[in-house]
Design an enzyme around this catalytic site. Structure first.
Site, PDB file in Angstrom:
ATOM      1  N   LYS A  61      30.597  74.558  -1.914  1.00 51.03           N
ATOM      2  CA  LYS A  61      29.909  73.834  -3.058  1.00 51.03           C
ATOM      3  C   LYS A  61      29.078  74.801  -3.859  1.00 51.03           C
ATOM      4  CE  LYS A  61      26.544  70.801  -1.460  1.00 51.03           C
ATOM      5  NZ  LYS A  61      25.482  71.122  -2.633  1.00 51.03           N
TER       6      LYS A  61
ATOM      7  N   ASP B 136      28.991  66.966  -3.888  1.00 52.31           N
ATOM      8  CA  ASP B 136      27.867  66.839  -2.969  1.00 52.31           C
ATOM      9  C   ASP B 136      28.090  65.325  -2.462  1.00 52.31           C
ATOM     10  OD1 ASP B 136      26.909  65.322  -5.129  1.00 52.31           O
ATOM     11  OD2 ASP B 136      25.189  66.080  -5.393  1.00 52.31           O
TER      12      ASP B 136
END
Ligand code: SF4
Length: 212
Positions: free
Chosen positions: A120, A138
């Site tokens: 991420k 997320d």
């Protein structure tokens, strides 16, 4: 969600916010990397509060290393998991200095090899710093993707892969920002604000709530 609805969904978000940006504050790519690393399980507002002073003291990996572990911990102790994050950030700084000439690499593999930097974080850096059309999934994007029917998936990687397939090219670079902001302020976790939602017409969530 049909392809036409996906197109309309992003056209609507773009019309409302043509140039979406991360809410993390930074002035160079190293600071961006550090801010994203510090933001895991913390709010952007909380991270910005700590990094304002930290980045004034240490805007480069070399200067961050010079703070030492105790010095860095003292700057970020208001951020959750600060001890682990401080350790990872210093290890990352050391690798940047020793292996990358003090620069943040723009290759995914090299980014993900840095301590504390997962997929991420690499996606955020690749997107925000280097303009790559990545999807940093997320908690907000994961929820919005599944709730709306835009990108169904059992885990963040699955949602990321669907988004990379489904988001029309014209929206790919900015898509993850629109989705994060939409999840943070409108399609909120406990009570989505459907009555105030600009993309309700495309969203497949049932029943929509009456919350504004
Ligand atoms: S209509 Fe409701 S559930 Fe659908 S995207 Fe908007 S806020 Fe989220």
């Amino acid at each position: 969600m049909t392809d036409a609805q996906v197109e309309h969904f992003f056209a609507t978000l773009r019309a409302a916010n043509p140039h979406p940006e991360t809410e993390l504050q930074f002035t160079n790519v190293f600071e961006l990397l550090a801010a994203v690393l510090l933001s895991a399980q913390a709010t952007d507002v909380g991270v910005n509060k700590a990094t304002r002073k930290l980045f004034a003291l240490a805007p480069t990996p070399q200067r961050m290393l010079a703070l030492g572990l105790e010095g860095l911990e003292a700057q970020i102790k208001t951020i959750g998991l600060y001890r682990t994050k401080a350790k990872h950030l210093l290890q990352t700084c050391r690798m940047l200095v020793e292996q990358h000439g003090g620069r943040v690499p723009r290759e995914r593999e090299a980014l993900e090899a840095l301590p504390g930097v997962g997929r991420k974080t690499a996606n955020v850096v690749l997107n925000v710093a280097f303009g790559e059309p990545t999807m940093a999934v997320d908690t907000h994007i994961f929820r919005v993707g599944n709730r709306t029917g835009l990108a169904l998936g059992k885990n963040p990687l699955a949602v990321e892969q669907v988004l990379l397939r489904r988001v029309p090219p014209a929206y790919r670079v900015d898509a993850h920002h629109w989705l994060i902001l939409h999840g943070r302020y409108v399609c909120q976790a406990r009570l989505p604000r459907c009555a105030a939602c600009q993309v309700a017409v495309d969203c497949q969530f049932q029943p929509k709530t009456a919350t504004r």
